[in-house]
Design an enzyme around this catalytic site. Sequence first.
Site, short mmCIF file in Angstrom:
data_model
loop_
_atom_site.label_atom_id
_atom_site.label_comp_id
_atom_site.label_asym_id
_atom_site.label_seq_id
_atom_site.Cartn_x
_atom_site.Cartn_y
_atom_site.Cartn_z
CG ASP A 42 -1.70 1.25 1.40
OD1 ASP A 42 -2.63 1.46 0.61
OD2 ASP A 42 -1.37 2.03 2.30
CD GLU A 114 -3.24 -1.68 -1.38
OE1 GLU A 114 -3.61 -0.52 -1.58
OE2 GLU A 114 -3.45 -2.28 -0.30
#
Lengths: 224, 224
Positions: A42, A114
Amino acid sequence: MASNILCRKIGYAFNHPKLLRQALTHRSHSLPHNERLEFLGDSILNCAVAGLIFRRFPDVTEGDLSRIRANLVNQQALAELAQTLELGGLIRFGEGELKSGGDRRPSILADTLEAVLGAIYLDGGFPEAERVVVSLFTPLLQGLDPQILSKDPKTLLQEYLQSRRLALPQYIVVAATGEAHQQQFQVECVVPKPSLRTAGTGASRRSAEQEAARQAYEQLQTQN
Amino acid sequence: MASNILCRKIGYAFNHPKLLRQALTHRSHSLPHNERLEFLGDSILNCAVAGLIFRRFPDVTEGDLSRIRANLVNQQALAELAQTLELGGLIRFGEGELKSGGDRRPSILADTLEAVLGAIYLDGGFPEAERVVVSLFTPLLQGLDPQILSKDPKTLLQEYLQSRRLALPQYIVVAATGEAHQQQFQVECVVPKPSLRTAGTGASRRSAEQEAARQAYEQLQTQN
């Protein structure tokens, strides 16, 4: 192997395939699963996209850069990218999760993408992860609505709600503190449906409203 | 030159001193100022700290990694680091901003440190910026309260407020949607003082409360 096709699509070959395997393991399957990699991925994603748009838009302000990034990096956009990469079929799930359609759930697809980026970072370093992010997101830059560059959060929020025939937000000043020349306003933005309250602070009522609207707008975008 | 001392302290010499100069220029002074670099530096910082703690704490969950990072990367911590580096005296301000004590304002110190990291990234690449972040933050890891690893957001928020003799938060369920096996709860966390409302959603009342508490706790930490 199916994951070799993924590597070809993203243009990265793993030195340690175990890392990719972990990135593709949902927590419902077994340990080690991909949640820690997702945390890492992320921030790598946000950082790489920040660098990408910083260079691509040399004249836009910090506020517009934030808006552009929020527009590019959100659950929906990531899930769509994951679908293009056919990630869903590669994720290892526990039986229950698979039966309930986990391999098509946008949140899981976005999180797994991610995690894959986190795995690339660990495997090959930041520049490699950045290269993959740039190749995934550069095509999305073309589709970017240039209007978001000039719109403030209150306008964006209002248009978002209007386009869905939802009631408009109310702004309520809940506190004003400090002396005249250095006041601080706290404003709440109340969205009736989907029910949402956010708070913003600022040196003027207007800036506090904008901040509260920005948070509401971002929450609405993440919820989808 | 004073900024050479800064470079020695952070262990990085700029190839393009113009970038450092921009990072040290507050928007009240002149263009180009440091706000775009700050946008960049913020995500580089978050990314580099994510990598640092991911490696340092191989056994903690994603949730704990987020908590650790929020504890390390916040305005107060950044402002303190900036003070150690004596950054305040190097920032170029407009006259009004300087008179009103801009060079001691925590938000400005924190933002400027982020801008310096953004400048290093542009000047020397991510690995160099990461190296500087690691050298700045590694000492802070030692001071980390190991308790934050085991505490949930509601507990952290309660303790934060209690330690300041402030009223405890209320949790209000504002919506419960979906069928029995797939319900979604939306809960508001209402902190009386400093007046704050946050919203959290989750598959259980408890998880929605924890999410709302987490947001409130993070907002309180950023405000300081």
